[in-house]
Structures are given as C-alpha cells and as structure tokens.
Scaffold this active site. Structure first.
Site, PDB file in Angstrom:
ATOM      1  N   ASN A  48       0.836  -1.199   0.000  1.00  0.00           N
ATOM      2  CA  ASN A  48       0.000   0.000   0.000  1.00  0.00           C
ATOM      3  C   ASN A  48       0.872   1.252   0.000  1.00  0.00           C
ATOM      4  O   ASN A  48       1.946   1.287   0.628  1.00  0.00           O
ATOM      5  CB  ASN A  48      -1.010   0.010   1.153  1.00  0.00           C
ATOM      6  N   GLU A  50       0.262   5.208   0.636  1.00  0.00           N
ATOM      7  CA  GLU A  50      -0.721   6.188   1.092  1.00  0.00           C
ATOM      8  C   GLU A  50      -0.388   7.589   0.586  1.00  0.00           C
ATOM      9  O   GLU A  50       0.688   7.839   0.030  1.00  0.00           O
ATOM     10  CB  GLU A  50      -0.795   6.149   2.625  1.00  0.00           C
ATOM     11  N   CYS A  59      -4.015   0.649  -2.544  1.00  0.00           N
ATOM     12  CA  CYS A  59      -3.873  -0.569  -1.732  1.00  0.00           C
ATOM     13  C   CYS A  59      -2.846  -1.518  -2.347  1.00  0.00           C
ATOM     14  O   CYS A  59      -2.543  -1.457  -3.542  1.00  0.00           O
ATOM     15  CB  CYS A  59      -5.199  -1.304  -1.644  1.00  0.00           C
ATOM     16  N   GLU A  61      -3.067  -4.669  -3.095  1.00  0.00           N
ATOM     17  CA  GLU A  61      -3.574  -5.533  -4.168  1.00  0.00           C
ATOM     18  C   GLU A  61      -3.486  -4.831  -5.514  1.00  0.00           C
ATOM     19  O   GLU A  61      -3.065  -5.390  -6.518  1.00  0.00           O
ATOM     20  CB  GLU A  61      -5.048  -5.886  -3.924  1.00  0.00           C
ATOM     21  N   CYS A  94     -10.442  -4.816   0.272  1.00  0.00           N
ATOM     22  CA  CYS A  94     -11.449  -3.743   0.229  1.00  0.00           C
ATOM     23  C   CYS A  94     -12.241  -3.806  -1.078  1.00  0.00           C
ATOM     24  O   CYS A  94     -11.860  -4.477  -2.038  1.00  0.00           O
ATOM     25  CB  CYS A  94     -10.786  -2.384   0.415  1.00  0.00           C
ATOM     26  N   CYS A  97     -10.483  -2.725  -4.379  1.00  0.00           N
ATOM     27  CA  CYS A  97      -9.545  -3.744  -4.863  1.00  0.00           C
ATOM     28  C   CYS A  97     -10.286  -4.925  -5.474  1.00  0.00           C
ATOM     29  O   CYS A  97      -9.839  -5.501  -6.460  1.00  0.00           O
ATOM     30  CB  CYS A  97      -8.626  -4.214  -3.743  1.00  0.00           C
TER      31      CYS A  97
HETATM   32  N1  THU Z   1      -5.366  -1.488   2.502  1.00  0.00           N
HETATM   33  C1  THU Z   1      -4.846  -2.313   1.537  1.00  0.00           C
HETATM   34  O1  THU Z   1      -3.699  -2.146   1.110  1.00  0.00           O
HETATM   35  N2  THU Z   1      -5.630  -3.302   1.071  1.00  0.00           N
HETATM   36  C2  THU Z   1      -6.915  -3.546   1.466  1.00  0.00           C
HETATM   37  O2  THU Z   1      -7.577  -4.428   0.922  1.00  0.00           O
HETATM   38  C3  THU Z   1      -7.510  -2.778   2.565  1.00  0.00           C
HETATM   39  C4  THU Z   1      -6.716  -1.632   3.040  1.00  0.00           C
HETATM   40  C5  THU Z   1      -4.560  -0.384   3.004  1.00  0.00           C
HETATM   41  C6  THU Z   1      -5.074   0.982   2.644  1.00  0.00           C
HETATM   42  C7  THU Z   1      -4.479   1.845   3.744  1.00  0.00           C
HETATM   43  O3  THU Z   1      -3.178   2.219   3.365  1.00  0.00           O
HETATM   44  C8  THU Z   1      -4.381   0.899   4.946  1.00  0.00           C
HETATM   45  O4  THU Z   1      -4.523  -0.420   4.415  1.00  0.00           O
HETATM   46  C9  THU Z   1      -5.455   1.121   5.995  1.00  0.00           C
HETATM   47  O5  THU Z   1      -6.715   1.113   5.444  1.00  0.00           O
END
Ligand code: THU
Length: 135
Positions: A48, A50, A59, A61, A94, A97
């Site tokens: 991920n 941000e 994210c 994925e 999520c 994704c």
């Molecule tokens: N996140 C992912 O990388 N994948 C997911 O399927 C859910 C959330 C990340 C996004 C953010 O950087 C952190 O997790 C908290 O939500």
C-alpha cells in the site's frame, strides 16, 4: 477452483510480507503486502502507498496488479493472489480492490488472506465480487 500448492503459497506469503515492509503507510501505520502469482510461477509483489489526500491511497492488491500489467502480464497469465496484513486477524480485500481484481483475475481464481498466524482464508474471485459489472 485451482488451489495453490502449499510451498508456492508460502513463497507468496514471504513475498507479500517483504512487500508490506516497504509499505508507505505513515497515516494508518497499517502495512499491507500482496503477491500475485502468474501461471508461469512468477510472483509479483505490491504494497500500500498512502497519500496525504487520503482518497489517493493505493492498496497493496492494486499496486501488485498494476505492476503486473506494467510488466506486460495479461489476465490470462494470472493464477491467483495472496494478501498479507500484520497481526493475528485475517482481513479481506477492500471493495475497490475487489473490482480491480475482478478485471484481472478469472472468476475461479483463488484469493488468499494471510496474517501472522499460520491459517489462511481462501475465496474464489467470484465469491468476493458476485454479480460483478460486465458488458
Ligand atoms: N489497505 C490495503 O492495502 N488493502 C486492502 O484491501 C484494505 C486496506 C490499506 C489501505 C491503507 O493504506 C491501509 O490499508 C489502511 O486502510
């Protein structure tokens, strides 16, 4: 569904964990790693990334999938995906994704969730996004 052999799954978990160590997650402090497996046995990692404008966060994925596409890999080359999130809870991908995964992984592709416990959760892609939009 074509389940992934245990040794390969462990290699994917290691790759996803390593990718999570590279996560840029200064806002959530929640590092996530993903490992996309190709039918040829290649593992494409993602983490991920941000952003201060939170909605721009990518994210793990999606990072893995976009990286695979950037390498020239196509939907028909992709076998499955594993996500790794730290701790002892198994999370699921999520919604955003899931939509992107549905674009690049077949309905029968295996999708695994892993954490710091040994157990994994396994879904078939179509279970994660049933009745998905399609032309
Ligand atoms: N996140 C992912 O990388 N994948 C997911 O399927 C859910 C959330 C990340 C996004 C953010 O950087 C952190 O997790 C908290 O939500």
């Amino acid at each position: 569904m074509n389940e992934i052999p245990h040794d390969t799954l462990m290699a994917m978990k290691a790759a996803a964990k390593q990718a999570a160590a590279n996560a840029y997650c200064i806002y959530s402090d929640f590092p996530v790693g993903a490992a996309l497996l190709t039918k040829a046995g290649q593992i494409v990692p993602g983490c991920n990334v941000e952003n201060i404008s939170f909605g721009l966060t990518n994210c793990a994925e999606r990072t893995a999938i976009f990286s695979a596409v950037s390498q020239g890999l196509k939907k028909e080359d992709l076998a499955g995906l594993l996500i790794y999130m730290p701790g002892n809870k198994l999370y699921s991908p999520c919604g955003a994704c899931r939509q992107v995964m549905a674009e690049f992984l077949s309905e029968s592709a295996p999708i695994y969730a892993a954490c710091d416990k040994e157990e994994t959760t396994l879904w078939q892609m179509s279970e994660l996004l049933p009745a998905s939009f399609n032309f």
